[in-house]
Design a protein around this motif. Structure first.
Motif, mmCIF file in Angstrom:
data_model
loop_
_atom_site.group_PDB
_atom_site.id
_atom_site.type_symbol
_atom_site.label_atom_id
_atom_site.label_comp_id
_atom_site.label_asym_id
_atom_site.label_seq_id
_atom_site.Cartn_x
_atom_site.Cartn_y
_atom_site.Cartn_z
ATOM 1 N N ILE A 35 0.836 -1.202 0.000
ATOM 2 C CA ILE A 35 0.000 0.000 0.000
ATOM 3 C C ILE A 35 0.873 1.255 0.000
ATOM 4 O O ILE A 35 0.576 2.242 -0.666
ATOM 5 C CB ILE A 35 -0.946 0.003 1.218
ATOM 6 C CG1 ILE A 35 -1.925 -1.168 1.142
ATOM 7 C CG2 ILE A 35 -1.712 1.323 1.298
ATOM 8 C CD1 ILE A 35 -2.870 -1.134 -0.037
ATOM 9 N N ALA A 36 1.971 1.211 0.747
ATOM 10 C CA ALA A 36 2.893 2.350 0.764
ATOM 11 C C ALA A 36 3.474 2.594 -0.617
ATOM 12 O O ALA A 36 3.559 3.750 -1.080
ATOM 13 C CB ALA A 36 4.013 2.099 1.775
ATOM 14 N N GLU A 37 3.880 1.535 -1.309
ATOM 15 C CA GLU A 37 4.388 1.669 -2.676
ATOM 16 C C GLU A 37 3.298 2.211 -3.601
ATOM 17 O O GLU A 37 3.558 3.052 -4.463
ATOM 18 C CB GLU A 37 4.868 0.310 -3.191
ATOM 19 C CG GLU A 37 6.120 -0.211 -2.534
ATOM 20 C CD GLU A 37 7.393 0.337 -3.181
ATOM 21 O OE1 GLU A 37 7.300 0.937 -4.284
ATOM 22 O OE2 GLU A 37 8.469 0.165 -2.594
ATOM 23 N N LEU A 38 2.084 1.720 -3.421
ATOM 24 C CA LEU A 38 0.963 2.175 -4.245
ATOM 25 C C LEU A 38 0.737 3.674 -4.084
ATOM 26 O O LEU A 38 0.542 4.400 -5.074
ATOM 27 C CB LEU A 38 -0.303 1.410 -3.846
ATOM 28 C CG LEU A 38 -1.614 1.817 -4.525
ATOM 29 C CD1 LEU A 38 -1.595 1.433 -6.000
ATOM 30 C CD2 LEU A 38 -2.806 1.175 -3.824
ATOM 31 N N LEU A 39 0.771 4.149 -2.843
ATOM 32 C CA LEU A 39 0.481 5.554 -2.562
ATOM 33 C C LEU A 39 1.687 6.464 -2.744
ATOM 34 O O LEU A 39 1.540 7.678 -2.809
ATOM 35 C CB LEU A 39 -0.047 5.705 -1.131
ATOM 36 C CG LEU A 39 -1.356 4.971 -0.800
ATOM 37 C CD1 LEU A 39 -1.716 5.184 0.658
ATOM 38 C CD2 LEU A 39 -2.491 5.434 -1.709
ATOM 39 N N GLY A 40 2.872 5.878 -2.800
ATOM 40 C CA GLY A 40 4.074 6.700 -2.910
ATOM 41 C C GLY A 40 4.581 7.195 -1.569
ATOM 42 O O GLY A 40 5.205 8.259 -1.489
ATOM 43 N N PRO B 286 4.848 15.545 -8.955
ATOM 44 C CA PRO B 286 4.113 14.323 -9.325
ATOM 45 C C PRO B 286 5.048 13.118 -9.403
ATOM 46 O O PRO B 286 6.239 13.245 -9.704
ATOM 47 C CB PRO B 286 3.542 14.656 -10.717
ATOM 48 C CG PRO B 286 3.602 16.148 -10.816
ATOM 49 C CD PRO B 286 4.774 16.582 -9.993
ATOM 50 N N GLY B 287 4.489 11.942 -9.117
ATOM 51 C CA GLY B 287 5.249 10.699 -9.210
ATOM 52 C C GLY B 287 4.489 9.676 -10.029
ATOM 53 O O GLY B 287 3.522 10.012 -10.729
ATOM 54 N N GLU B 288 4.888 8.407 -9.908
ATOM 55 C CA GLU B 288 4.195 7.326 -10.608
ATOM 56 C C GLU B 288 3.178 6.630 -9.712
ATOM 57 O O GLU B 288 2.663 5.573 -10.060
ATOM 58 C CB GLU B 288 5.215 6.295 -11.111
ATOM 59 C CG GLU B 288 6.164 6.836 -12.167
ATOM 60 C CD GLU B 288 7.111 5.769 -12.687
ATOM 61 O OE1 GLU B 288 7.148 4.666 -12.076
ATOM 62 O OE2 GLU B 288 7.790 6.022 -13.683
ATOM 63 N N ASP B 289 2.874 7.220 -8.566
ATOM 64 C CA ASP B 289 2.042 6.590 -7.553
ATOM 65 C C ASP B 289 0.560 6.899 -7.752
ATOM 66 O O ASP B 289 0.174 7.741 -8.568
ATOM 67 C CB ASP B 289 2.486 7.061 -6.160
ATOM 68 C CG ASP B 289 2.564 8.580 -6.093
ATOM 69 O OD1 ASP B 289 1.526 9.218 -5.870
ATOM 70 O OD2 ASP B 289 3.681 9.119 -6.309
ATOM 71 N N LEU B 290 -0.270 6.199 -6.972
ATOM 72 C CA LEU B 290 -1.717 6.365 -7.083
ATOM 73 C C LEU B 290 -2.164 7.741 -6.617
ATOM 74 O O LEU B 290 -3.136 8.291 -7.161
ATOM 75 C CB LEU B 290 -2.432 5.282 -6.270
ATOM 76 C CG LEU B 290 -3.962 5.282 -6.376
ATOM 77 C CD1 LEU B 290 -4.396 4.891 -7.785
ATOM 78 C CD2 LEU B 290 -4.586 4.340 -5.356
ATOM 79 N N VAL B 291 -1.510 8.324 -5.617
ATOM 80 C CA VAL B 291 -1.891 9.664 -5.167
ATOM 81 C C VAL B 291 -1.802 10.651 -6.322
ATOM 82 O O VAL B 291 -2.710 11.462 -6.546
ATOM 83 C CB VAL B 291 -1.024 10.121 -3.979
ATOM 84 C CG1 VAL B 291 -1.267 11.599 -3.667
ATOM 85 C CG2 VAL B 291 -1.320 9.281 -2.743
ATOM 86 N N THR B 292 -0.729 10.578 -7.085
ATOM 87 C CA THR B 292 -0.588 11.448 -8.263
ATOM 88 C C THR B 292 -1.719 11.199 -9.256
ATOM 89 O O THR B 292 -2.296 12.144 -9.808
ATOM 90 C CB THR B 292 0.776 11.209 -8.933
ATOM 91 O OG1 THR B 292 1.819 11.531 -8.007
ATOM 92 C CG2 THR B 292 0.929 12.058 -10.181
ATOM 93 N N SER B 293 -2.055 9.927 -9.480
ATOM 94 C CA SER B 293 -3.144 9.600 -10.413
ATOM 95 C C SER B 293 -4.484 10.085 -9.894
ATOM 96 O O SER B 293 -5.323 10.558 -10.668
ATOM 97 C CB SER B 293 -3.190 8.086 -10.653
ATOM 98 O OG SER B 293 -2.033 7.650 -11.321
#
Length: 398
Positions: free
Chosen positions: A146-151, A205-212
């Motif tokens: 989940i941490a990786e997903l959210l960044g 911005p990153g490649e994570d879900l928060v950015t999306s």
């Protein structure tokens, strides 16, 4: 006649399934005086509750006399706690953000994280020592995913599990003042942390879900509000992480106490995806899911009056002999497995694809790395009913 079943009794918490089976022979839906709601005991009734559009998730404060503003914040804006049209808008935006390839992006990383944790287990169990799989493997893996997903930066990973642990205690039916205070404190700390993370992702911005999630818009150009975005991240941690920990804990307990099924799975790793579904069915990590009638609704011949609650007992549904052949039998090769572990209808778990990848990697890694894995002592079960799991799983790995 009201149902006489204490869901907090230690015998029920230890093994609720015989009690569900006995109740199922009386009626598919029964009234529980203590909880003040109807409970379902069949797959058909639970499925109807989860899919009915007149049975909704209507959030209300647990105790208005004891306000919990941050705990309320992370629920009142949640797609899990809302119905159409709000739910439709939130679900579309969150699903759109997920559709940007996050599950596939994380697939190799999940395998890497599982292997790294397995190395920690191997080191701890060197020379025949006893290892507790829950804190060393089952708990950290979903947090890290989940941490990786959210960044979330790796240095902050240790913050997430205590927050989730404290918040989900509020979903049980017996909560102390200390647990209430801990849940509100954890909610506040997590909300403040996520607001800061969102602010950083708006400029970096990153490649994570928060950015999306920040970038996602619907057909009308509408975006998630900051409260909705923060709530979505909280939901992903609490729902995804807690369930995954307990599937691994409950599932490995089942495998290690059913040696024939463990041997069968070791002999044929291609069975892993189906075995994961059986782990979820056999000992459900979430046992109960509430709905409130927004209009008079009939379920299995029972009238649920408007404003009245009814709960789908998922553990009972997943052991219904009308749907599952020999439901008390643990079978890693079970082919027909329409379990309700991820829910059904519009509230079907949005993170189910990620959870399946994570659980398959987790199980496959344990099987591959530890061919001699065995129980060292009886597992210690968590004392809660709604969120079912083991808090200690002592094993030997050599």
């Amino acid at each position: 006649m009201p149902l006489d079943l204490d869901l907090t009794a230690s015998a029920v918490v230890d093994d609720p399934y015989p009690y569900f089976a006995a109740a199922r022979t009386d009626a598919p839906v029964q009234w529980h005086d203590g909880l003040g709601m109807w409970l379902t005991f069949t797959h058909a009734a639970a499925n109807a509750v989860l899919r009915s559009r007149s049975l909704g998730r209507l959030w209300s404060p647990r105790d208005p006399a004891q306000p919990m503003p941050f705990f309320e914040l992370i629920h009142v804006n949640s797609l899990l706690e809302n119905e159409p049209p709000t739910h439709t808008r939130l679900r579309r935006l969150v699903a759109g953000a997920f559709a940007r390839g996050h599950v596939e992006r994380l697939r190799p990383r999940i395998a890497e994280l599982a292997d790294r944790l397995a190395s920690d287990v191997a080191e701890a169990g060197a020379e025949g020592g006893i290892v507790d799989l829950i804190p060393l493997y089952a708990e950290p893996l979903p947090v890290q995913v989940i941490a990786e997903l959210l960044g979330v930066p790796e240095s902050d990973w240790p913050l997430l599990r205590p927050w989730s642990n404290a918040i989900v205690k509020m979903y049980e039916y017996a909560v102390t003042d200390a647990q209430r205070e801990a849940a509100e404190r954890a909610s506040r700390e997590f909300v403040e942390y996520l607001r800061d993370l969102v602010a950083r992702r708006r400029t970096q911005p990153g490649e994570d879900l928060v950015t999306s999630l920040i970038a996602e818009t619907d057909a009308h150009g509408t975006r998630l509000s900051e409260d909705e975005l923060v709530t979505t991240c909280t939901l992903l941690l609490n729902a995804g992480h807690e369930a995954t920990v307990n599937v691994v804990g409950n599932g490995m307990t089942a495998l290690l106490t059913h040696g024939d099924q463990l041997s069968r799975l070791r002999a044929d790793p291609a069975l892993v995806p189906g075995a994961v579904e059986e782990l979820i069915r056999f000992d459900s990590p979430l046992q109960l899911f509430e709905r409130t009638a927004t209009a008079d609704t009939e379920v299995a011949g029972v009238l649920v009056e408007s404003g009245t609650k009814i709960a789908a007992l998922l553990g009972a549904a997943n052991r219904d002999p009308a749907v599952f052949a020999e439901p008390e039998r643990f079978d890693v090769a079970r082919a027909d497995n329409p379990h309700l572990g991820f829910g059904a209808g519009i509230h079907f778990c949005v993170g189910a694809p990620l959870a399946r990848v994570e659980l398959q990697a987790s199980l496959a890694t344990l099987l591959r790395r530890f061919p001699a894995l065995a129980l060292a002592e009886p597992p210690q079960r968590r004392p809660e009913f709604v969120i079912r799991g083991v808090r200690s799983l002592p094993v030997t790995v050599h």
